[in-house]
Write a protein that holds these residues in place. Structure first.
Motif, PDB file in Angstrom:
ATOM      1  N   ARG A 188       0.821  -1.211   0.000  1.00  0.00           N
ATOM      2  CA  ARG A 188       0.000   0.000   0.000  1.00  0.00           C
ATOM      3  C   ARG A 188       0.855   1.262   0.000  1.00  0.00           C
ATOM      4  O   ARG A 188       0.525   2.249  -0.673  1.00  0.00           O
ATOM      5  CB  ARG A 188      -0.944  -0.012   1.212  1.00  0.00           C
ATOM      6  N   VAL A 189       1.951   1.239   0.752  1.00  0.00           N
ATOM      7  CA  VAL A 189       2.832   2.404   0.785  1.00  0.00           C
ATOM      8  C   VAL A 189       3.450   2.634  -0.584  1.00  0.00           C
ATOM      9  O   VAL A 189       3.497   3.770  -1.079  1.00  0.00           O
ATOM     10  CB  VAL A 189       3.923   2.239   1.868  1.00  0.00           C
ATOM     11  N   ILE A 247      14.371  -3.286   0.491  1.00  0.00           N
ATOM     12  CA  ILE A 247      15.350  -2.708  -0.423  1.00  0.00           C
ATOM     13  C   ILE A 247      14.692  -2.196  -1.703  1.00  0.00           C
ATOM     14  O   ILE A 247      15.122  -1.184  -2.274  1.00  0.00           O
ATOM     15  CB  ILE A 247      16.472  -3.725  -0.751  1.00  0.00           C
ATOM     16  N   GLU A 248      13.616  -2.855  -2.147  1.00  0.00           N
ATOM     17  CA  GLU A 248      12.922  -2.413  -3.365  1.00  0.00           C
ATOM     18  C   GLU A 248      12.342  -1.014  -3.185  1.00  0.00           C
ATOM     19  O   GLU A 248      12.380  -0.194  -4.113  1.00  0.00           O
ATOM     20  CB  GLU A 248      11.807  -3.394  -3.733  1.00  0.00           C
ATOM     21  N   LEU A 249      11.830  -0.735  -1.996  1.00  0.00           N
ATOM     22  CA  LEU A 249      11.248   0.580  -1.728  1.00  0.00           C
ATOM     23  C   LEU A 249      12.338   1.648  -1.594  1.00  0.00           C
ATOM     24  O   LEU A 249      12.168   2.786  -2.047  1.00  0.00           O
ATOM     25  CB  LEU A 249      10.382   0.532  -0.466  1.00  0.00           C
ATOM     26  N   ASN A 277      12.362   4.866  -4.096  1.00  0.00           N
ATOM     27  CA  ASN A 277      12.294   6.251  -3.615  1.00  0.00           C
ATOM     28  C   ASN A 277      13.507   7.071  -4.059  1.00  0.00           C
ATOM     29  O   ASN A 277      13.372   8.238  -4.447  1.00  0.00           O
ATOM     30  CB  ASN A 277      12.180   6.270  -2.092  1.00  0.00           C
ATOM     31  N   LEU A 278      14.674   6.462  -4.024  1.00  0.00           N
ATOM     32  CA  LEU A 278      15.883   7.184  -4.420  1.00  0.00           C
ATOM     33  C   LEU A 278      15.910   7.430  -5.925  1.00  0.00           C
ATOM     34  O   LEU A 278      16.309   8.511  -6.383  1.00  0.00           O
ATOM     35  CB  LEU A 278      17.125   6.411  -3.979  1.00  0.00           C
ATOM     36  N   ALA A 279      15.479   6.435  -6.710  1.00  0.00           N
ATOM     37  CA  ALA A 279      15.445   6.609  -8.165  1.00  0.00           C
ATOM     38  C   ALA A 279      14.375   7.617  -8.571  1.00  0.00           C
ATOM     39  O   ALA A 279      14.588   8.448  -9.462  1.00  0.00           O
ATOM     40  CB  ALA A 279      15.190   5.263  -8.840  1.00  0.00           C
ATOM     41  N   GLN A 280      13.211   7.554  -7.898  1.00  0.00           N
ATOM     42  CA  GLN A 280      12.096   8.439  -8.219  1.00  0.00           C
ATOM     43  C   GLN A 280      12.471   9.908  -8.021  1.00  0.00           C
ATOM     44  O   GLN A 280      12.054  10.784  -8.774  1.00  0.00           O
ATOM     45  CB  GLN A 280      10.892   8.080  -7.335  1.00  0.00           C
ATOM     46  N   THR A 281      13.277  10.168  -7.006  1.00  0.00           N
ATOM     47  CA  THR A 281      13.661  11.544  -6.684  1.00  0.00           C
ATOM     48  C   THR A 281      14.997  11.950  -7.316  1.00  0.00           C
ATOM     49  O   THR A 281      15.366  13.129  -7.281  1.00  0.00           O
ATOM     50  CB  THR A 281      13.780  11.723  -5.158  1.00  0.00           C
ATOM     51  N   MET A 299      23.165   1.186  -0.429  1.00  0.00           N
ATOM     52  CA  MET A 299      21.807   1.110   0.128  1.00  0.00           C
ATOM     53  C   MET A 299      21.676  -0.191   0.923  1.00  0.00           C
ATOM     54  O   MET A 299      21.914  -1.273   0.392  1.00  0.00           O
ATOM     55  CB  MET A 299      20.754   1.124  -0.982  1.00  0.00           C
ATOM     56  N   ILE A 300      21.299  -0.073   2.184  1.00  0.00           N
ATOM     57  CA  ILE A 300      21.186  -1.228   3.062  1.00  0.00           C
ATOM     58  C   ILE A 300      19.784  -1.273   3.669  1.00  0.00           C
ATOM     59  O   ILE A 300      19.313  -0.285   4.240  1.00  0.00           O
ATOM     60  CB  ILE A 300      22.230  -1.182   4.194  1.00  0.00           C
ATOM     61  N   SER A 301      19.129  -2.425   3.553  1.00  0.00           N
ATOM     62  CA  SER A 301      17.822  -2.633   4.184  1.00  0.00           C
ATOM     63  C   SER A 301      17.985  -3.485   5.431  1.00  0.00           C
ATOM     64  O   SER A 301      18.701  -4.492   5.423  1.00  0.00           O
ATOM     65  CB  SER A 301      16.867  -3.328   3.218  1.00  0.00           C
ATOM     66  N   GLY A 302      17.325  -3.073   6.491  1.00  0.00           N
ATOM     67  CA  GLY A 302      17.328  -3.863   7.714  1.00  0.00           C
ATOM     68  C   GLY A 302      16.175  -4.838   7.783  1.00  0.00           C
ATOM     69  O   GLY A 302      16.013  -5.549   8.780  1.00  0.00           O
ATOM     70  N   ALA A 303      15.369  -4.904   6.706  1.00  0.00           N
ATOM     71  CA  ALA A 303      14.147  -5.712   6.739  1.00  0.00           C
ATOM     72  C   ALA A 303      14.422  -7.188   7.004  1.00  0.00           C
ATOM     73  O   ALA A 303      13.618  -7.864   7.646  1.00  0.00           O
ATOM     74  CB  ALA A 303      13.388  -5.545   5.430  1.00  0.00           C
ATOM     75  N   ASN A 304      15.544  -7.689   6.510  1.00  0.00           N
ATOM     76  CA  ASN A 304      15.836  -9.114   6.659  1.00  0.00           C
ATOM     77  C   ASN A 304      16.946  -9.399   7.662  1.00  0.00           C
ATOM     78  O   ASN A 304      17.393 -10.544   7.769  1.00  0.00           O
ATOM     79  CB  ASN A 304      16.208  -9.712   5.293  1.00  0.00           C
TER      80      ASN A 304
END
Length: 213
Positions: free
Chosen positions: A74-75, A111-113, A117-121, A130-135
């Motif tokens: 949704r986000v 990481i996909e988000l 966000n970085l590419a969009q802006t 870029m590091i994701s803490g999700a996993n």
């Protein structure tokens, strides 16, 4: 000046933490639960097992994974066209790039988000890692994501700034041994934050002025 700069994303680089909280509230209504300010304080900036434990407790479910996936879906949908930047983010990133400071984004988001966000802006041009803490097994307030981000840009955390808006992020930056800068978003600094943050500024613009001086 430090040789590295690590940025949280939601609520720090982009005005997106409110989007997350609104979406958690939407899901809460669908699950028949009321969340409130205490939930926001606990969930903001977390990832991994800690985040799942919080979701299971508040939503009265044992399927936190489905909640996480639906919230992220949704986000992403809400941010498809516009990702609102926080004041000063572009200027501070440009300053670091011009001065050879290595940069990383370390976020609890997938990481996909982060990439979206970085590419969009167009801010991806300023970011080295870029590091994701999700996993990660231990999300914020554990220091793992910041330690991994510092390693990814070839520096010890002690030689990095960490920019954060959330309590759990400030705790993580402090635990990592980084120079932690709090830029408050939805939660104002309390006594703990004033003790653990090395610097508290209203905006990234103010933080940049101090770093430059």
């Amino acid at each position: 000046m430090k040789k590295g700069a690590i940025f949280d994303m939601d609520g720090l680089m982009f005005d997106t933490e409110r989007v997350y909280q609104e979406t958690w509230e939407e899901l809460g209504a669908e699950y028949g639960v009321t969340l409130g300010d205490v939930f926001a304080r606990e969930i903001c900036g977390t990832a991994g097992d800690r985040e799942k434990e919080i979701l299971c407790r508040y939503y009265h479910t044992d399927d936190a994974e489905s909640l996480l996936k639906e919230n992220a879906r949704r986000v992403r949908q809400k941010l498809t066209e516009v990702v609102p930047e926080k004041p000063g983010i572009r200027e501070i990133l440009a300053f670091f790039k011009e001065n050879g400071v290595r940069t990383a984004v370390a976020s609890s988001s997938p990481i996909e988000l982060i990439r979206h966000n970085l590419a969009q802006t167009g801010l991806d041009q300023y970011i080295d890692s870029m590091i994701s803490g999700a996993n990660l097994e231990h999300g914020k307030p554990a220091p793992d994501v910041f330690l991994k981000a510092a390693e990814s840009i070839g520096l010890p955390a002690e030689d990095c700034y960490v920019f954060e808006d959330a309590y759990n992020g400030v705790r993580a930056g402090h635990a990592a041994g980084a120079y932690t800068v709090m830029i408050p978003d939805i939660l104002p600094p309390d006594d703990e934050m004033r003790a653990k943050a090395d610097l508290i500024c209203d905006t990234l613009t103010e933080a940049l002025a101090i770093i430059r001086s």
